[in-house]
Write a protein that holds these residues in place. Structure first.
Motif, PDB file in Angstrom:
ATOM      1  N   LYS A 114      11.451   1.375   4.434  1.00  0.00           N
ATOM      2  CA  LYS A 114      12.339   0.302   4.883  1.00  0.00           C
ATOM      3  C   LYS A 114      11.568  -0.981   5.146  1.00  0.00           C
ATOM      4  O   LYS A 114      11.993  -2.078   4.756  1.00  0.00           O
ATOM      5  CB  LYS A 114      13.088   0.741   6.139  1.00  0.00           C
ATOM      6  CG  LYS A 114      14.087  -0.290   6.656  1.00  0.00           C
ATOM      7  CD  LYS A 114      14.826   0.246   7.889  1.00  0.00           C
ATOM      8  CE  LYS A 114      15.815  -0.782   8.408  1.00  0.00           C
ATOM      9  NZ  LYS A 114      16.542  -0.273   9.613  1.00  0.00           N
ATOM     10  N   SER A 115      10.414  -0.854   5.785  1.00  0.00           N
ATOM     11  CA  SER A 115       9.584  -2.014   6.079  1.00  0.00           C
ATOM     12  C   SER A 115       9.074  -2.667   4.796  1.00  0.00           C
ATOM     13  O   SER A 115       9.092  -3.899   4.658  1.00  0.00           O
ATOM     14  CB  SER A 115       8.412  -1.604   6.967  1.00  0.00           C
ATOM     15  OG  SER A 115       7.545  -2.687   7.205  1.00  0.00           O
ATOM     16  N   LEU A 116       8.627  -1.851   3.848  1.00  0.00           N
ATOM     17  CA  LEU A 116       8.120  -2.379   2.587  1.00  0.00           C
ATOM     18  C   LEU A 116       9.213  -3.065   1.781  1.00  0.00           C
ATOM     19  O   LEU A 116       8.985  -4.123   1.177  1.00  0.00           O
ATOM     20  CB  LEU A 116       7.526  -1.245   1.754  1.00  0.00           C
ATOM     21  CG  LEU A 116       6.016  -1.014   1.847  1.00  0.00           C
ATOM     22  CD1 LEU A 116       5.623   0.211   1.032  1.00  0.00           C
ATOM     23  CD2 LEU A 116       5.254  -2.237   1.375  1.00  0.00           C
ATOM     24  N   PHE A 122      12.126  -5.466  -2.387  1.00  0.00           N
ATOM     25  CA  PHE A 122      12.774  -4.411  -3.173  1.00  0.00           C
ATOM     26  C   PHE A 122      14.184  -4.180  -2.642  1.00  0.00           C
ATOM     27  O   PHE A 122      14.403  -4.186  -1.435  1.00  0.00           O
ATOM     28  CB  PHE A 122      11.981  -3.104  -3.088  1.00  0.00           C
ATOM     29  CG  PHE A 122      10.629  -3.170  -3.736  1.00  0.00           C
ATOM     30  CD1 PHE A 122      10.509  -3.091  -5.111  1.00  0.00           C
ATOM     31  CD2 PHE A 122       9.481  -3.337  -2.970  1.00  0.00           C
ATOM     32  CE1 PHE A 122       9.264  -3.166  -5.720  1.00  0.00           C
ATOM     33  CE2 PHE A 122       8.235  -3.412  -3.562  1.00  0.00           C
ATOM     34  CZ  PHE A 122       8.119  -3.330  -4.934  1.00  0.00           C
ATOM     35  N   ASN A 123      15.134  -3.985  -3.549  1.00  0.00           N
ATOM     36  CA  ASN A 123      16.509  -3.747  -3.102  1.00  0.00           C
ATOM     37  C   ASN A 123      16.920  -2.288  -3.186  1.00  0.00           C
ATOM     38  O   ASN A 123      17.965  -1.895  -2.668  1.00  0.00           O
ATOM     39  CB  ASN A 123      17.499  -4.609  -3.902  1.00  0.00           C
ATOM     40  CG  ASN A 123      17.606  -4.195  -5.360  1.00  0.00           C
ATOM     41  OD1 ASN A 123      16.588  -4.044  -6.037  1.00  0.00           O
ATOM     42  ND2 ASN A 123      18.824  -4.023  -5.854  1.00  0.00           N
ATOM     43  N   LYS A 124      16.078  -1.451  -3.824  1.00  0.00           N
ATOM     44  CA  LYS A 124      16.363  -0.019  -3.900  1.00  0.00           C
ATOM     45  C   LYS A 124      15.057   0.771  -3.847  1.00  0.00           C
ATOM     46  O   LYS A 124      13.996   0.269  -4.243  1.00  0.00           O
ATOM     47  CB  LYS A 124      17.111   0.330  -5.197  1.00  0.00           C
ATOM     48  CG  LYS A 124      18.534  -0.218  -5.271  1.00  0.00           C
ATOM     49  CD  LYS A 124      19.187   0.108  -6.596  1.00  0.00           C
ATOM     50  CE  LYS A 124      20.607  -0.489  -6.656  1.00  0.00           C
ATOM     51  NZ  LYS A 124      21.222  -0.268  -7.984  1.00  0.00           N
ATOM     52  N   THR A 125      15.169   1.997  -3.361  1.00  0.00           N
ATOM     53  CA  THR A 125      14.057   2.954  -3.417  1.00  0.00           C
ATOM     54  C   THR A 125      14.539   4.190  -4.156  1.00  0.00           C
ATOM     55  O   THR A 125      15.645   4.676  -3.902  1.00  0.00           O
ATOM     56  CB  THR A 125      13.578   3.339  -2.013  1.00  0.00           C
ATOM     57  OG1 THR A 125      12.935   2.224  -1.402  1.00  0.00           O
ATOM     58  CG2 THR A 125      12.583   4.488  -2.074  1.00  0.00           C
ATOM     59  N   ALA A 126      13.720   4.696  -5.073  1.00  0.00           N
ATOM     60  CA  ALA A 126      14.052   5.908  -5.814  1.00  0.00           C
ATOM     61  C   ALA A 126      13.167   7.060  -5.345  1.00  0.00           C
ATOM     62  O   ALA A 126      11.950   6.908  -5.220  1.00  0.00           O
ATOM     63  CB  ALA A 126      13.859   5.691  -7.308  1.00  0.00           C
TER      64      ALA A 126
END
Length: 234
Positions: A114-116, A122-126
């Motif tokens: 979330k912090s990164l 970035f708008n998404k994490t996979a």
């Protein structure tokens, strides 16, 4: 040859997980699922305009093994020109009493992600959860106590967290890696059945499948039905 790319792409497009212009942070260990997802995402990037970054959390729990995991992921990021963000957390020294290692590690990992995402745009994490991970989650919830909605298992898309490999079985992933000569590392802690998920994966599911060969498919179908029912009720 086992090419799971079409299945991966079908899940991404059916679930609307990725759109042109997305900036996606890949949460990677050095394991089979992560290295397969990296390869699949690179192939998808060739057809859709997206930006990728790589995040790796070094748990510092397995000494040189943990460091070698981080080194492999870092090498792959450099090879493909992808921004790399490594973080570490000393779980041995800062364990929270009454909280399982898996739960604490998950909370720490997502807090860092979330912090990164906020700081790096970035708008998404996979994440690289596969179909077996989903089955394990459903069983753990059943055994621990859950309602109907808990049977949904792992969501394909939870706010800005996407899981594009949920329809892919681990056997397919291993075949894909071998066919494409992709390097990965096995986590030695995966054989430690003291961890709840490992116990489900290594002991419970094999016993169930021996007696009920279609169990995985049936549990996956149950999970999808629960998800559909929740959407209908919502």
């Amino acid at each position: 040859m086992t090419d799971i790319y079409n299945k991966f792409r079908e899940t991404v497009e059916k679930r609307n997980l990725i759109i042109p212009g997305d900036r996606i942070l890949l949460s990677l260990s050095a394991g089979k699922d992560s290295m397969a997802m990296l390869d699949l995402m690179l192939r998808y990037r060739d057809t859709v305009s997206i930006k990728l970054g790589i995040f790796h959390l070094n748990h510092l729990t397995r000494g040189i093994e943990s460091d070698n995991d981080a080194s492999l992921v870092k090498e792959k990021a450099a090879e493909f020109g992808i921004p790399f963000f490594e973080r570490s957390f000393d779980f041995k020294s800062f364990r929270i009493p009454g909280v399982s290692f898996e739960e604490q590690a998950r909370d720490v990992r997502y807090s860092m992600i979330k912090s990164l995402m906020s700081s790096e745009g970035f708008n998404k994490t996979a994440t690289a959860h596969n179909s077996r991970d989903n089955i394990e989650t459903v069983l753990m919830r059943i055994f621990s106590g859950t309602g109907v909605f808990g049977l949904r298992g792992i969501n394909y898309n939870n706010k800005n967290i996407i899981r594009p490999m949920l329809d892919i079985h681990p056997d397919e992933i291993y075949s894909y890696l071998r066919d494409r000569t992709i390097q990965w590392r096995e986590d030695s802690s995966n054989i430690n059945d003291d961890y709840q998920r490992n116990y489900i994966r290594n002991i419970v599911i094999p016993d169930i499948i021996e007696r009920f060969p279609d169990a995985e498919e049936n549990i996956s179908r149950l999970s999808k039905h629960a998800d559909e029912n929740e959407k209908l009720l919502s």
